[in-house]
Scaffold this motif. Structure first.
Motif, PDB file in Angstrom:
ATOM      1  N   GLY A  49       0.802  -1.221   0.000  1.00 27.19           N
ATOM      2  CA  GLY A  49       0.000   0.000   0.000  1.00 27.19           C
ATOM      3  C   GLY A  49       0.829   1.262   0.000  1.00 27.19           C
ATOM      4  O   GLY A  49       0.276   2.372   0.046  1.00 27.19           O
ATOM      5  N   CYS A  50       2.149   1.120  -0.005  1.00 31.82           N
ATOM      6  CA  CYS A  50       3.018   2.300   0.009  1.00 31.82           C
ATOM      7  C   CYS A  50       3.331   2.748  -1.426  1.00 31.82           C
ATOM      8  O   CYS A  50       3.427   1.931  -2.345  1.00 31.82           O
ATOM      9  N   ASP A  51       3.527   4.017  -1.564  1.00 33.38           N
ATOM     10  CA  ASP A  51       3.934   4.578  -2.852  1.00 33.38           C
ATOM     11  C   ASP A  51       5.458   4.408  -2.972  1.00 33.38           C
ATOM     12  O   ASP A  51       6.211   4.970  -2.172  1.00 33.38           O
TER      13      ASP A  51
ATOM     14  N   PRO B  61      14.493  10.355   0.018  1.00 31.51           N
ATOM     15  CA  PRO B  61      15.019  10.452   1.387  1.00 31.51           C
ATOM     16  C   PRO B  61      14.226  11.414   2.268  1.00 31.51           C
ATOM     17  O   PRO B  61      14.090  11.193   3.475  1.00 31.51           O
ATOM     18  N   ALA B  62      13.674  12.481   1.694  1.00 24.80           N
ATOM     19  CA  ALA B  62      12.942  13.462   2.494  1.00 24.80           C
ATOM     20  C   ALA B  62      11.611  12.924   2.994  1.00 24.80           C
ATOM     21  O   ALA B  62      11.058  13.439   3.970  1.00 24.80           O
ATOM     22  N   ALA B  63      11.093  11.894   2.341  1.00 25.41           N
ATOM     23  CA  ALA B  63       9.769  11.373   2.712  1.00 25.41           C
ATOM     24  C   ALA B  63       9.852  10.120   3.579  1.00 25.41           C
ATOM     25  O   ALA B  63       8.825   9.585   3.983  1.00 25.41           O
ATOM     26  N   ARG B  64      11.063   9.652   3.858  1.00 24.29           N
ATOM     27  CA  ARG B  64      11.198   8.364   4.536  1.00 24.29           C
ATOM     28  C   ARG B  64      10.696   8.390   5.980  1.00 24.29           C
ATOM     29  O   ARG B  64      10.148   7.409   6.457  1.00 24.29           O
ATOM     30  N   ALA B  65      10.899   9.484   6.707  1.00 25.73           N
ATOM     31  CA  ALA B  65      10.467   9.550   8.101  1.00 25.73           C
ATOM     32  C   ALA B  65       8.952   9.413   8.207  1.00 25.73           C
ATOM     33  O   ALA B  65       8.430   8.644   9.025  1.00 25.73           O
ATOM     34  N   ALA B  66       8.224  10.141   7.366  1.00 24.71           N
ATOM     35  CA  ALA B  66       6.766  10.046   7.387  1.00 24.71           C
ATOM     36  C   ALA B  66       6.307   8.685   6.906  1.00 24.71           C
ATOM     37  O   ALA B  66       5.334   8.111   7.419  1.00 24.71           O
ATOM     38  N   LEU B  67       7.038   8.127   5.935  1.00 23.78           N
ATOM     39  CA  LEU B  67       6.672   6.812   5.418  1.00 23.78           C
ATOM     40  C   LEU B  67       6.864   5.738   6.484  1.00 23.78           C
ATOM     41  O   LEU B  67       6.106   4.767   6.535  1.00 23.78           O
ATOM     42  N   LEU B  68       7.882   5.901   7.330  1.00 22.29           N
ATOM     43  CA  LEU B  68       8.099   4.937   8.409  1.00 22.29           C
ATOM     44  C   LEU B  68       6.884   4.874   9.328  1.00 22.29           C
ATOM     45  O   LEU B  68       6.436   3.780   9.710  1.00 22.29           O
ATOM     46  N   ASP B  69       6.333   6.033   9.686  1.00 22.00           N
ATOM     47  CA  ASP B  69       5.138   6.049  10.538  1.00 22.00           C
ATOM     48  C   ASP B  69       3.971   5.334   9.860  1.00 22.00           C
ATOM     49  O   ASP B  69       3.241   4.562  10.498  1.00 22.00           O
TER      50      ASP B  69
ATOM     51  N   VAL C 247       4.700   1.504   9.900  1.00 17.83           N
ATOM     52  CA  VAL C 247       4.505   0.891  11.218  1.00 17.83           C
ATOM     53  C   VAL C 247       3.015   0.749  11.527  1.00 17.83           C
ATOM     54  O   VAL C 247       2.570  -0.284  12.045  1.00 17.83           O
ATOM     55  N   GLU C 248       2.245   1.772  11.208  1.00 23.41           N
ATOM     56  CA  GLU C 248       0.807   1.701  11.447  1.00 23.41           C
ATOM     57  C   GLU C 248       0.157   0.598  10.615  1.00 23.41           C
ATOM     58  O   GLU C 248      -0.645  -0.202  11.129  1.00 23.41           O
ATOM     59  N   ALA C 249       0.510   0.533   9.333  1.00 26.18           N
ATOM     60  CA  ALA C 249      -0.087  -0.474   8.457  1.00 26.18           C
ATOM     61  C   ALA C 249       0.347  -1.884   8.856  1.00 26.18           C
ATOM     62  O   ALA C 249      -0.471  -2.821   8.880  1.00 26.18           O
ATOM     63  N   ALA C 250       1.623  -2.058   9.185  1.00 27.25           N
ATOM     64  CA  ALA C 250       2.098  -3.380   9.600  1.00 27.25           C
ATOM     65  C   ALA C 250       1.487  -3.779  10.946  1.00 27.25           C
ATOM     66  O   ALA C 250       1.184  -4.953  11.176  1.00 27.25           O
ATOM     67  N   GLY C 251       1.297  -2.793  11.818  1.00 24.96           N
ATOM     68  CA  GLY C 251       0.644  -3.090  13.097  1.00 24.96           C
ATOM     69  C   GLY C 251      -0.777  -3.577  12.906  1.00 24.96           C
ATOM     70  O   GLY C 251      -1.242  -4.481  13.609  1.00 24.96           O
ATOM     71  N   VAL C 252      -1.482  -2.988  11.942  1.00 24.96           N
ATOM     72  CA  VAL C 252      -2.848  -3.447  11.633  1.00 24.96           C
ATOM     73  C   VAL C 252      -2.810  -4.882  11.125  1.00 24.96           C
ATOM     74  O   VAL C 252      -3.644  -5.719  11.501  1.00 24.96           O
ATOM     75  N   GLN C 253      -1.839  -5.203  10.300  1.00 20.88           N
ATOM     76  CA  GLN C 253      -1.709  -6.560   9.784  1.00 20.88           C
ATOM     77  C   GLN C 253      -1.384  -7.553  10.909  1.00 20.88           C
ATOM     78  O   GLN C 253      -1.923  -8.658  10.949  1.00 20.88           O
TER      79      GLN C 253
ATOM     80  N   LEU D  98       9.189  -5.615  18.189  1.00 24.34           N
ATOM     81  CA  LEU D  98      10.277  -5.279  17.270  1.00 24.34           C
ATOM     82  C   LEU D  98       9.820  -4.283  16.213  1.00 24.34           C
ATOM     83  O   LEU D  98      10.596  -3.408  15.787  1.00 24.34           O
ATOM     84  N   LEU D  99       8.566  -4.377  15.801  1.00 24.57           N
ATOM     85  CA  LEU D  99       8.041  -3.404  14.845  1.00 24.57           C
ATOM     86  C   LEU D  99       8.080  -1.995  15.422  1.00 24.57           C
ATOM     87  O   LEU D  99       8.523  -1.043  14.763  1.00 24.57           O
ATOM     88  N   PHE D 100       7.646  -1.845  16.655  1.00 19.57           N
ATOM     89  CA  PHE D 100       7.639  -0.506  17.256  1.00 19.57           C
ATOM     90  C   PHE D 100       9.045  -0.067  17.671  1.00 19.57           C
ATOM     91  O   PHE D 100       9.309   1.132  17.798  1.00 19.57           O
ATOM     92  N   GLU D 101       9.949  -1.031  17.870  1.00 21.46           N
ATOM     93  CA  GLU D 101      11.346  -0.664  18.106  1.00 21.46           C
ATOM     94  C   GLU D 101      11.933  -0.024  16.850  1.00 21.46           C
ATOM     95  O   GLU D 101      12.735   0.903  16.931  1.00 21.46           O
ATOM     96  N   LEU D 102      11.506  -0.516  15.677  1.00 22.62           N
ATOM     97  CA  LEU D 102      11.985   0.061  14.423  1.00 22.62           C
ATOM     98  C   LEU D 102      11.615   1.536  14.316  1.00 22.62           C
ATOM     99  O   LEU D 102      12.392   2.346  13.801  1.00 22.62           O
ATOM    100  N   GLN D 103      10.443   1.881  14.831  1.00 28.40           N
ATOM    101  CA  GLN D 103       9.995   3.275  14.742  1.00 28.40           C
ATOM    102  C   GLN D 103      10.921   4.207  15.520  1.00 28.40           C
ATOM    103  O   GLN D 103      11.024   5.395  15.211  1.00 28.40           O
TER     104      GLN D 103
END
Length: 448
Positions: A30-32, A39-47, A50-56, A84-89
């Motif tokens: 689901g990510c673009d 590189p400028a969009a990676r921080a927001a993409l990480l959030d 994490v949210e999408a993977a947490g839902v899964q 570990l997923l939230f540790e990545l954040q």
């Protein structure tokens, strides 16, 4: 392998890795891709990731894989994966490294994001979490042990644990692997007679460093590829020439393995039993408070409080221990009391006799009686101080009587004796200006 503070080094990691890979692929679909490559969009993409993977992960909570045991501490695969997923954040650098790796693959093959590249994408996800796992466990190991530990060292621990497993497998089938076992042991292994080392290798703590080094050296000949300590990689450079380091790491793994061998099952059973007991106890107390008649604990507490607060009605009813002060006539009940707690019949008289002039501490303690006075000495100086006269000591131990013995001599409960002892110490502290221990020690020395 289990080490202090670690949670991800056990066989359950394989299921954690697979669950994270499965949920990550669904989240990344689901990510673009353009945002991931920017590189400028990676921080927001990480959030977002994490949210999408947490839902899964949450959606998979009922699966057999998610509910499986992840380690020997009671963590499930789902719990470890979620942590570990939230540790990545909290570790942006690991996400940036993953994005850079994906960007490199995309530059080489624009179809990377299609179905054909799904396997490679999953491998990149697995690599990211494998590195993160070792970083998290290394940090927790340092917190638990107070010793420095890098992710590379954690990887080395796991390599040695894997090497021991291979050694144990070869030793168990030594007849089928005589050539390699002989090379590992450094001597020929004749058929029909098991090497003594086979019986000696009972745990990883019994594994010798030279066996690990020789095992790695034999893999080129017997396995077709160089062993981990004989490659050009610098990952294990510090171990290749340091058998003492290998031995220390093997022993550490073995010691903690022995310490945690019960896998917490016995302790969990004790915890359950204790919880049931406490629940029953409070249920009985609650029922007794709500009923007309107080429960047994409340009856005993009320009776003891009444005895503590009450005054003797006459001299005949007075507590002999409380009444015993210098010059007090012996009570006929004292010999029987002393014998009941395995003390000489004349103990109360001997312990109550003054030795010369009374000091200020002795005068203040005289009103409390022998049991309380001796309890004060035991509290302040210890039960076996060499300054105590023989008349104060229990002949069986050479020390002051125990608190249980003194409570029986005072005809009070142990908690009551403790309260009277502490009250006497408080009076001493209020009345005497210097250290209680020094004051009592001087008077004990005078008796000695």
């Amino acid at each position: 392998m289990r080490l202090p503070g670690t949670r991800y080094q056990e066989p359950g990691w394989e299921e954690v890795r697979k669950l994270l890979g499965q949920c990550s692929l669904a989240a990344l679909r689901g990510c673009d891709p353009a945002r991931l490559l920017d590189p400028a969009a990676r921080a927001a993409l990480l959030d977002d990731y994490v949210e999408a993977a947490g839902v899964q992960l949450h959606a998979s909570r009922g699966s057999a894989r998610a509910q499986a045991a992840g380690n020997g501490y009671g963590d499930s695969v789902l719990e470890l994966a979620t942590d570990l997923l939230f540790e990545l954040q909290a570790r942006q650098a690991d996400w940036d490294a993953f994005c850079a790796a994906v960007a490199g693959e995309t530059a080489r093959d624009p179809a990377f994001w299609g179905p054909a590249g799904e396997g490679l994408l999953r491998k990149k996800v697995n690599d990211m979490y494998a590195q993160l796992r070792d970083k998290v466990d290394a940090d927790n190991y340092q917190a638990a042990c107070g010793r420095a530990c890098s992710p590379n060292r954690m990887y080395a621990y796991r390599m040695l644990d894997t090497a021991y497993g291979e050694l144990a497998r070869l030793f168990a089938g030594w007849e089928q692997h005589r050539g390699q076992v002989g090379a590992i042991l450094g001597r020929d292994v004749p058929p029909g007679v098991a090497p003594i080392e086979v019986r000696q290798l009972r745990s990883i703590g019994d594994c010798r460093p030279e066996w690990i080094l020789r095992w790695s050296a034999t893999l080129q000949e017997f396995g077709g590829a160089p062993g981990p300590l004989h490659t050009r990689s610098k990952r294990f450079a510090s171990l290749k020439t340091s058998p003492d380091k290998i031995g220390a790491m093997l022993r550490e793994i073995g010691d903690y393995e022995a310490l945690s061998a019960n896998r917490d099952q016995d302790w969990l059973q004790d915890l359950d039993d204790a919880s049931v007991w406490v629940e029953d106890y409070w249920r009985v107390i609650q029922e007794s408070q709500e009923s007309a008649t107080p429960g047994p604990d409340r009856i005993l507490e009320a009776a003891q409080d009444a005895l503590d607060a009450g005054e003797p009605e006459s001299a005949d009813d007075a507590d002999p221990a409380d009444a015993l002060s210098p010059g007090t006539a012996p009570d006929p009940a004292w010999p029987a009391l002393a014998l009941s707690v395995s003390l000489p019949p004349g103990f109360m008289e001997a312990a109550g006799q003054p030795a010369g002039a009374l000091g200020p501490a002795e005068r203040l303690l005289a009103q409390d009686g022998v049991p309380v006075r001796l309890a004060v000495y035991a509290k302040l100086l210890g039960p076996g101080d060499e300054s105590y006269p023989d008349g104060w000591r229990d002949p069986a131990t050479g020390e002051l009587p125990t608190m249980q013995q003194l409570a029986a001599l005072a005809r009070v409960s142990l908690p009551t004796l403790r309260k009277r002892r502490d009250a006497a110490i408080s009076r001493l502290e209020a009345a005497l200006g210097r250290s209680m221990a020094n004051e009592v020690q001087e008077e004990a020395d005078a008796h000695g």
